[in-house]
Every structure is written in structure tokens, then in C-alpha cells.
Design a protein around this motif. Structure first.
Motif, PDB file in Angstrom:
ATOM      1  N   CYS A   1       0.832  -1.212   0.046  1.00 57.79           N
ATOM      2  CA  CYS A   1      -0.165   0.005  -0.183  1.00 57.79           C
ATOM      3  C   CYS A   1       0.793   1.081  -0.008  1.00 57.79           C
ATOM      4  N   ARG A   2       1.946   1.083   0.712  1.00 62.86           N
ATOM      5  CA  ARG A   2       2.936   2.417   0.543  1.00 62.86           C
ATOM      6  C   ARG A   2       3.364   2.590  -0.854  1.00 62.86           C
ATOM      7  N   GLU A   3       3.757   1.860  -1.417  1.00 60.16           N
ATOM      8  CA  GLU A   3       4.049   1.750  -2.793  1.00 60.16           C
ATOM      9  C   GLU A   3       3.045   2.470  -3.719  1.00 60.16           C
ATOM     10  N   TRP A   4       1.965   1.597  -3.518  1.00 60.10           N
ATOM     11  CA  TRP A   4       0.901   2.193  -4.364  1.00 60.10           C
ATOM     12  C   TRP A   4       0.534   3.760  -3.985  1.00 60.10           C
ATOM     13  N   ALA A   5       0.685   4.220  -2.882  1.00 58.12           N
ATOM     14  CA  ALA A   5       0.386   5.525  -2.401  1.00 58.12           C
ATOM     15  C   ALA A   5       1.333   6.405  -2.842  1.00 58.12           C
ATOM     16  N   ARG A   6       2.339   6.249  -3.234  1.00 58.10           N
ATOM     17  CA  ARG A   6       3.407   6.911  -4.027  1.00 58.10           C
ATOM     18  C   ARG A   6       3.060   7.246  -5.432  1.00 58.10           C
ATOM     19  N   GLY A   7       2.133   6.516  -6.090  1.00 58.41           N
ATOM     20  CA  GLY A   7       2.008   6.807  -7.445  1.00 58.41           C
ATOM     21  C   GLY A   7       2.140   5.403  -8.192  1.00 58.41           C
ATOM     22  N   PRO A   8       1.803   5.276  -9.718  1.00 56.27           N
ATOM     23  CA  PRO A   8       1.853   6.562 -10.430  1.00 56.27           C
ATOM     24  C   PRO A   8       0.636   7.620 -10.291  1.00 56.27           C
ATOM     25  N   VAL A   9      -0.278   6.916  -9.678  1.00 53.18           N
ATOM     26  CA  VAL A   9      -1.527   7.874  -9.225  1.00 53.18           C
ATOM     27  C   VAL A   9      -1.511   7.855  -7.803  1.00 53.18           C
ATOM     28  N   PRO A  10      -1.040   8.997  -7.272  1.00 43.80           N
ATOM     29  CA  PRO A  10      -0.898   9.071  -5.425  1.00 43.80           C
ATOM     30  C   PRO A  10      -2.111   9.024  -4.812  1.00 43.80           C
ATOM     31  N   MET A  11      -2.030   8.611  -3.530  1.00 41.91           N
ATOM     32  CA  MET A  11      -2.872   8.682  -2.600  1.00 41.91           C
ATOM     33  C   MET A  11      -3.702   9.995  -2.291  1.00 41.91           C
ATOM     34  N   ARG A  12      -5.023  10.239  -2.375  1.00 39.94           N
ATOM     35  CA  ARG A  12      -5.531  11.555  -2.336  1.00 39.94           C
ATOM     36  C   ARG A  12      -6.868  11.606  -1.708  1.00 39.94           C
ATOM     37  N   HIS A  13      -7.536  12.697  -1.354  1.00 43.61           N
ATOM     38  CA  HIS A  13      -8.622  12.898  -0.597  1.00 43.61           C
ATOM     39  C   HIS A  13      -9.478  12.858  -2.001  1.00 43.61           C
ATOM     40  N   THR A  14     -10.564  12.209  -2.262  1.00 47.34           N
ATOM     41  CA  THR A  14     -11.269  12.208  -3.304  1.00 47.34           C
ATOM     42  C   THR A  14     -12.370  13.119  -3.229  1.00 47.34           C
ATOM     43  N   ARG A  15     -12.545  13.929  -4.233  1.00 45.14           N
ATOM     44  CA  ARG A  15     -13.507  15.139  -4.293  1.00 45.14           C
ATOM     45  C   ARG A  15     -14.872  14.672  -4.693  1.00 45.14           C
ATOM     46  N   LEU A  16     -15.921  15.047  -4.208  1.00 43.62           N
ATOM     47  CA  LEU A  16     -17.179  14.784  -4.666  1.00 43.62           C
ATOM     48  C   LEU A  16     -17.683  15.512  -5.665  1.00 43.62           C
TER      49      LEU A  16
END
Length: 219
Positions: A35-50
Motif C-alpha cells: 500500500c505504501r508503494e501504491w500510495a506513491r503513485g503513479p497515481v498517488p493517494m488523495r482525498h477524493t472530491r465528490l
């Protein structure tokens, strides 16, 4: 949250199964690292905007397909336009084992073919309102894995966000699968209990939730 008391598996609704302690510490550490690897990208972890302008309190990163309200795509036009990380075969195998164990049905596990995962990170103040997972075109079960802080998981019914529902404590390592009559049940996380994470998992604070799904989309 008392380690001295056994936590039996349960079924809060038809097709919904809670299996406490399904992930051992080694597998939890492996998932935290992934999960730490995925959180770095290529699309990083973010707060989703509704769509109406609100921002989700949880942070999310996607694997296989990118989810945004209320659609899937291979790229992330609402973040950076990049293609999301590929869905690994080992994660699909984990999903098949989860379904087989939850339903105690090897055939159900063998036929399960997840192709996306949403990874949500909850800090101590984050919550998730009651919602349905209904953006998929397949009716396959959803597999939910919890690591880190304990949370209250509110599992309801397919017809309304309100009662009847059951509050289930999900601790680190727990598995929750919902399909069949409960596939489109409303569910949410009204509360996380900060400070309950075991540092041995590699996550010292907060809660990670991985949900594996079958999109039913081509390609």
C-alpha cells in the motif's frame, strides 16, 4: 478489542461474513508495504472530491482501475491523468482465498476474479458515510481487509441507509466479505479507534482498508 476473548466468525446478514484475524502479521506487513508503494503513485493517494464539491475524509489510492464518483477508468483524470498501478496476480489469489474461506466454498473462491482494489486510509478523525458499492457491472462479492486501528463497521441493508444495521468491530487482520443478497447493502465506518494499531504490522497509526472488487468492465 480484548485479545483474551475469542472472536468467532459471524454473518450479520445473508451473504455477509466476518472472519476475525484472517490475515497473520506477516501478510499484514506485506500488504502495508504494498500500500505504501501504491500510495506513491503513479497515481498517488488523495482525498477524493465528490461531485457536489465535498471532499472525503479518507485518503484513497486505486489499483487496477481508478475509481472516482461514480465511474471507473484506467487513468485518473481527476488526479494527474496517469494510468493506475496494475492489479497484481498475488492480490487476486488472496481475494480468491478470502471468498473460499468466508463462504467455506472452494468453488466460490475459484470463480472469483477481482480486477481492482480501493485502498482507503483512515486517520483518527476520518469516517465513511453509509453508501452502496454499485459502480461495478458485476455482482461478484466485495472482499474487505482491515489493517491497523480498530473501527466500527456499520453494515446495513440494500434498501435504506438507516436501520436495520449491525455494528461490527473490525480489528487489524480481519476479513469481511459481502455478496449475494447483501452485495448492495449500505455500509459505512462511523468511527475509528485511534491508538489501537499494532506497530508490528508496520502501521503505527491509522487504519488501512483494502476492498477487492470485480468491475465487470472489458479490458
Amino acid at each position: 478489542m480484548n485479545a483474551l476473548l475469542p472472536r468467532p466468525r459471524s454473518s450479520p446478514a445473508p451473504g455477509a461474513v466476518h472472519v476475525p484475524g484472517w490475515l497473520d502479521l506477516d501478510r499484514q506487513r506485506e500488504l502495508v508495504a504494498a500500500c505504501r508503494e501504491w500510495a506513491r503513485g503513479p497515481v498517488p493517494m488523495r482525498h477524493t472530491r465528490l461531485p457536489r464539491g465535498g471532499v472525503m475524509s479518507v485518503q484513497t489510492v486505486c489499483v487496477g482501475w481508478h475509481w472516482r464518483p461514480y465511474a471507473y477508468s484506467r487513468t485518473a483524470p481527476d488526479v494527474n491523468g496517469a494510468r493506475v498501478a496494475a492489479f497484481p496476480s498475488w492480490l487476486a489469489e488472496l481475494g480468491r482465498a478470502a471468498v473460499a474461506d468466508a463462504y467455506q466454498d472452494p468453488a466460490a473462491g475459484a470463480s472469483y476474479a477481482p480486477d481492482t482494489a480501493l485502498v482507503n486510509f483512515y486517520d483518527g478523525a476520518a469516517a465513511m458515510g453509509m453508501h452502496q458499492d454499485k459502480d461495478e457491472r458485476a455482482n461478484a462479492p466485495v472482499v474487505s481487509l482491515s489493517i491497523g486501528d480498530t473501527c466500527v463497521f456499520r453494515f446495513g441493508n440494500p434498501d435504506t441507509r438507516t436501520r436495520p444495521y449491525t455494528d461490527v468491530l473490525l480489528e487489524s487482520g480481519d476479513l469481511f466479505v459481502f455478496g449475494g443478497p447483501s452485495r448492495y447493502a449500505y455500509h459505512g465506518v462511523p468511527k475509528v479507534h485511534p491508538g489501537t494499531a499494532d506497530p508490528a504490522t508496520g502501521l503505527t497509526a491509522g487504519r488501512l482498508n483494502l476492498t477487492l472488487r470485480t468491475t465487470g468492465l472489458p479490458g
